[in-house]
Design a protein around this motif. Structure first.
Motif, PDB file in Angstrom:
ATOM      1  N   MET A  44       0.825  -1.205   0.000  1.00 59.47           N
ATOM      2  CA  MET A  44       0.000   0.000   0.000  1.00 59.47           C
ATOM      3  C   MET A  44       0.860   1.256   0.000  1.00 59.47           C
ATOM      4  O   MET A  44       1.990   1.250   0.473  1.00 59.47           O
ATOM      5  N   LYS A  45       0.267   2.316  -0.509  1.00 56.96           N
ATOM      6  CA  LYS A  45       0.900   3.636  -0.453  1.00 56.96           C
ATOM      7  C   LYS A  45       0.357   4.338   0.788  1.00 56.96           C
ATOM      8  O   LYS A  45      -0.840   4.567   0.916  1.00 56.96           O
ATOM      9  N   SER A  49      -4.226  11.025   8.082  1.00 52.73           N
ATOM     10  CA  SER A  49      -5.563  11.526   7.784  1.00 52.73           C
ATOM     11  C   SER A  49      -6.201  10.871   6.556  1.00 52.73           C
ATOM     12  O   SER A  49      -7.419  10.785   6.467  1.00 52.73           O
ATOM     13  N   ASN A  50      -5.410  10.393   5.592  1.00 53.09           N
ATOM     14  CA  ASN A  50      -5.963   9.798   4.370  1.00 53.09           C
ATOM     15  C   ASN A  50      -5.787   8.279   4.382  1.00 53.09           C
ATOM     16  O   ASN A  50      -4.814   7.763   4.917  1.00 53.09           O
ATOM     17  N   ASP A  51      -6.746   7.594   3.754  1.00 53.47           N
ATOM     18  CA  ASP A  51      -6.651   6.144   3.654  1.00 53.47           C
ATOM     19  C   ASP A  51      -5.532   5.745   2.691  1.00 53.47           C
ATOM     20  O   ASP A  51      -5.354   6.381   1.645  1.00 53.47           O
ATOM     21  N   PRO A  52      -4.802   4.686   3.021  1.00 55.00           N
ATOM     22  CA  PRO A  52      -3.761   4.197   2.108  1.00 55.00           C
ATOM     23  C   PRO A  52      -4.369   3.678   0.803  1.00 55.00           C
ATOM     24  O   PRO A  52      -5.507   3.238   0.764  1.00 55.00           O
ATOM     25  N   VAL A  53      -3.570   3.731  -0.263  1.00 57.83           N
ATOM     26  CA  VAL A  53      -3.987   3.251  -1.575  1.00 57.83           C
ATOM     27  C   VAL A  53      -3.384   1.860  -1.789  1.00 57.83           C
ATOM     28  O   VAL A  53      -2.189   1.660  -1.559  1.00 57.83           O
ATOM     29  N   ILE A  54      -4.208   0.921  -2.229  1.00 62.79           N
ATOM     30  CA  ILE A  54      -3.728  -0.437  -2.485  1.00 62.79           C
ATOM     31  C   ILE A  54      -2.954  -0.444  -3.798  1.00 62.79           C
ATOM     32  O   ILE A  54      -3.478  -0.072  -4.853  1.00 62.79           O
ATOM     33  N   GLY A 112      -6.276  -4.001   6.698  1.00 61.89           N
ATOM     34  CA  GLY A 112      -5.012  -3.611   6.089  1.00 61.89           C
ATOM     35  C   GLY A 112      -4.871  -2.107   5.993  1.00 61.89           C
ATOM     36  O   GLY A 112      -3.821  -1.527   6.323  1.00 61.89           O
ATOM     37  N   ARG A 113      -5.926  -1.428   5.549  1.00 63.86           N
ATOM     38  CA  ARG A 113      -5.889   0.047   5.466  1.00 63.86           C
ATOM     39  C   ARG A 113      -5.707   0.656   6.848  1.00 63.86           C
ATOM     40  O   ARG A 113      -4.933   1.601   7.030  1.00 63.86           O
ATOM     41  N   THR A 114      -6.415   0.116   7.819  1.00 65.59           N
ATOM     42  CA  THR A 114      -6.340   0.663   9.182  1.00 65.59           C
ATOM     43  C   THR A 114      -4.935   0.508   9.759  1.00 65.59           C
ATOM     44  O   THR A 114      -4.381   1.461  10.319  1.00 65.59           O
ATOM     45  N   VAL A 115      -4.347  -0.670   9.617  1.00 61.68           N
ATOM     46  CA  VAL A 115      -3.008  -0.909  10.166  1.00 61.68           C
ATOM     47  C   VAL A 115      -1.964  -0.100   9.400  1.00 61.68           C
ATOM     48  O   VAL A 115      -1.075   0.505   9.998  1.00 61.68           O
ATOM     49  N   ALA A 116      -2.068  -0.064   8.075  1.00 58.06           N
ATOM     50  CA  ALA A 116      -1.109   0.696   7.267  1.00 58.06           C
ATOM     51  C   ALA A 116      -1.179   2.184   7.590  1.00 58.06           C
ATOM     52  O   ALA A 116      -0.147   2.865   7.658  1.00 58.06           O
ATOM     53  N   LYS A 117      -2.373   2.674   7.809  1.00 59.79           N
ATOM     54  CA  LYS A 117      -2.564   4.095   8.140  1.00 59.79           C
ATOM     55  C   LYS A 117      -1.872   4.446   9.457  1.00 59.79           C
ATOM     56  O   LYS A 117      -1.348   5.541   9.630  1.00 59.79           O
ATOM     57  N   ALA A 135      -5.479   5.976  -6.788  1.00 62.63           N
ATOM     58  CA  ALA A 135      -6.590   5.048  -6.527  1.00 62.63           C
ATOM     59  C   ALA A 135      -6.038   3.631  -6.418  1.00 62.63           C
ATOM     60  O   ALA A 135      -4.918   3.348  -6.851  1.00 62.63           O
ATOM     61  N   ASP A 136      -6.852   2.738  -5.865  1.00 64.88           N
ATOM     62  CA  ASP A 136      -6.451   1.344  -5.718  1.00 64.88           C
ATOM     63  C   ASP A 136      -6.139   0.733  -7.080  1.00 64.88           C
ATOM     64  O   ASP A 136      -6.853   0.966  -8.056  1.00 64.88           O
TER      65      ASP A 136
END
Length: 190
Positions: free
Chosen positions: A9-10, A15-20, A46-51, A115-116
């Motif tokens: 992920m990026k 504050s912003n959700d990571p991009v897959i 995954g987004r939550t942990v990466a963030k 975007a993903d």
């Protein structure tokens, strides 16, 4: 020990959700009708942990019988969903290899992702299968396993030598007994 999913992920800050950027998963342990929900949950978690994983940091998050390992290297974040028995050292070694391979294949193109990505990355699927065995990811673990196997073989060899030694001692005692008995017979018949 099982790896359920690998993600790249990026990271875009808190504050912003990571991009897959890439995702590979093996959801065969779930029922057919549960697989889409499981994949959605993997993406959400995954987004939550990466963030919440800042750059140059590693972390592991426990969720029931699974652990989510995350490694953020300067804004590109690799995540692994593994069961609780998968060794942590091997998990982070795997994530490091995934990030190395991603950087080698895509360079800094991930910085432009908005975007993903729906484009598959074959290496991630290969890694998902190959690294089910943690010794493939961590060479020290592989060496340790080889040493343990060698130690077991040596113990068995030593045990068999000792057993043979006991049998030899028994034979020596019996031959001494026979020698004494034959000398006694010789004296009585002479």
């Amino acid at each position: 020990m099982k790896i359920t999913a690998l993600l790249v992920m990026k990271w875009q800050g808190d504050s912003n959700d990571p991009v897959i950027l890439a995702i590979a998963s093996d959801l065969t342990q779930f029922g057919y009708f549960q697989r889409s929900s499981a994949k959605e949950f993997i993406v959400f978690l995954g987004r939550t942990v990466a963030k919440r994983t800042p750059p140059a940091q590693r972390q592991s998050v426990q969720h029931q019988e699974y652990k989510v390992h995350s490694y953020n290297r300067n804004g590109v974040c690799a995540l692994g969903f593994m069961d609780d028995n998968y060794p942590v050292r091997s998990a982070f070694s795997l994530l490091n290899k995934v990030l190395d391979e991603y950087q080698k294949n895509f360079g800094d193109s991930w910085r432009n992702a908005l975007a993903d990505s729906t484009q598959p990355w074959p290496y991630l699927n290969v890694a998902l299968v190959k690294f089910q065995d943690p010794t493939e990811a961590d060479k020290l673990l592989k060496i340790q396993r080889d040493l343990d196997e060698t130690k077991i073989i040596l113990h068995k060899t030593i045990d068999s030598v000792l057993t043979r030694g006991e049998k030899l001692d028994s034979l020596v005692e019996k031959s001494s007994d026979l020698s004494i008995a034959s000398q006694a017979c010789k004296l009585t018949y002479s």
